[in-house]
Design a protein around this motif. Structure first.
Motif, PDB file in Angstrom:
ATOM      1  N   ALA A  33      51.734  43.635  39.647  1.00  0.00           N
ATOM      2  CA  ALA A  33      51.351  42.514  38.447  1.00  0.00           C
ATOM      3  C   ALA A  33      50.027  42.092  38.189  1.00  0.00           C
ATOM      4  CB  ALA A  33      52.315  41.263  38.664  1.00  0.00           C
ATOM      5  N   ALA A  34      49.822  41.349  37.160  1.00  0.00           N
ATOM      6  CA  ALA A  34      48.185  41.108  36.764  1.00  0.00           C
ATOM      7  C   ALA A  34      48.278  39.601  37.309  1.00  0.00           C
ATOM      8  CB  ALA A  34      47.879  41.453  35.360  1.00  0.00           C
ATOM      9  N   GLY A  35      47.095  39.157  37.788  1.00  0.00           N
ATOM     10  CA  GLY A  35      46.978  37.665  38.041  1.00  0.00           C
ATOM     11  C   GLY A  35      46.410  37.114  36.806  1.00  0.00           C
ATOM     12  N   THR A  36      46.221  35.708  36.904  1.00  0.00           N
ATOM     13  CA  THR A  36      45.528  35.049  35.825  1.00  0.00           C
ATOM     14  C   THR A  36      44.049  35.381  35.465  1.00  0.00           C
ATOM     15  OG1 THR A  36      44.997  33.325  37.447  1.00  0.00           O
ATOM     16  CG2 THR A  36      47.223  32.769  35.806  1.00  0.00           C
ATOM     17  N   GLU A  37      43.383  35.684  36.635  1.00  0.00           N
ATOM     18  CA  GLU A  37      41.891  36.272  36.342  1.00  0.00           C
ATOM     19  C   GLU A  37      41.782  37.552  36.202  1.00  0.00           C
ATOM     20  OE1 GLU A  37      39.711  33.843  36.581  1.00  0.00           O
ATOM     21  OE2 GLU A  37      41.063  32.517  36.589  1.00  0.00           O
TER      22      GLU A  37
END
Length: 138
Positions: free
Chosen positions: A107-111
């Motif tokens: 998944a992609a993190g917030t950054e």
């Protein structure tokens, strides 16, 4: 018998393709069709060769030059080869995904960083709100 088995003598292949045997010899010399050979060097055509001869006749009737026909056949052969390779890779990937224990999901993190997750788990949602206000110099 598979479609690539060289079983037809030149006379039979010419009849099946609706051509003169001399035309088949010419196409062999030009490399448009490459029939198998017997130990005595006689040509033997497969069903795939006959289908290719019919396609050559069709393209020729449409006004395509022999060089154009060669290019079309080369591209069609490349597509067939690549499609076969794609199927092989898809099968290998599916086998790998099914057989690998503890496979991971990403998944992609917030950054924008990548977060690795175990299969069947979800990433934690961050419900934090960050407010930015410009500094006022009073």
């Amino acid at each position: 018998m598979d479609e690539h088995s060289p079983v037809f003598a030149i006379a039979m292949a010419a009849e099946l393709a609706g051509m003169h045997p001399q035309t088949l010899r010419q196409y062999d010399r030009l490399g448009l069709v490459s029939p198998g050979r017997t130990p005595g060097k006689s040509r033997r055509y497969s069903m795939r060769d006959v289908a290719q001869l019919r396609e050559i006749a069709h393209l020729s009737a449409e006004g395509v030059s022999l060089e154009g026909i060669r290019r079309v056949l080369d591209l069609e052969n490349q597509v067939t080869t690549l499609a076969t390779r794609v199927r092989e890779l898809e099968t290998a990937l599916a086998d790998e995904l099914l057989n690998r224990p503890g496979r991971r999901v990403f998944a992609a993190g917030t950054e924008g960083d990548v977060i690795s997750l175990r299969a069947g788990t979800r990433s934690r949602k961050q419900n934090q709100l960050e407010i930015w206000r410009p500094k006022h110099d009073d």
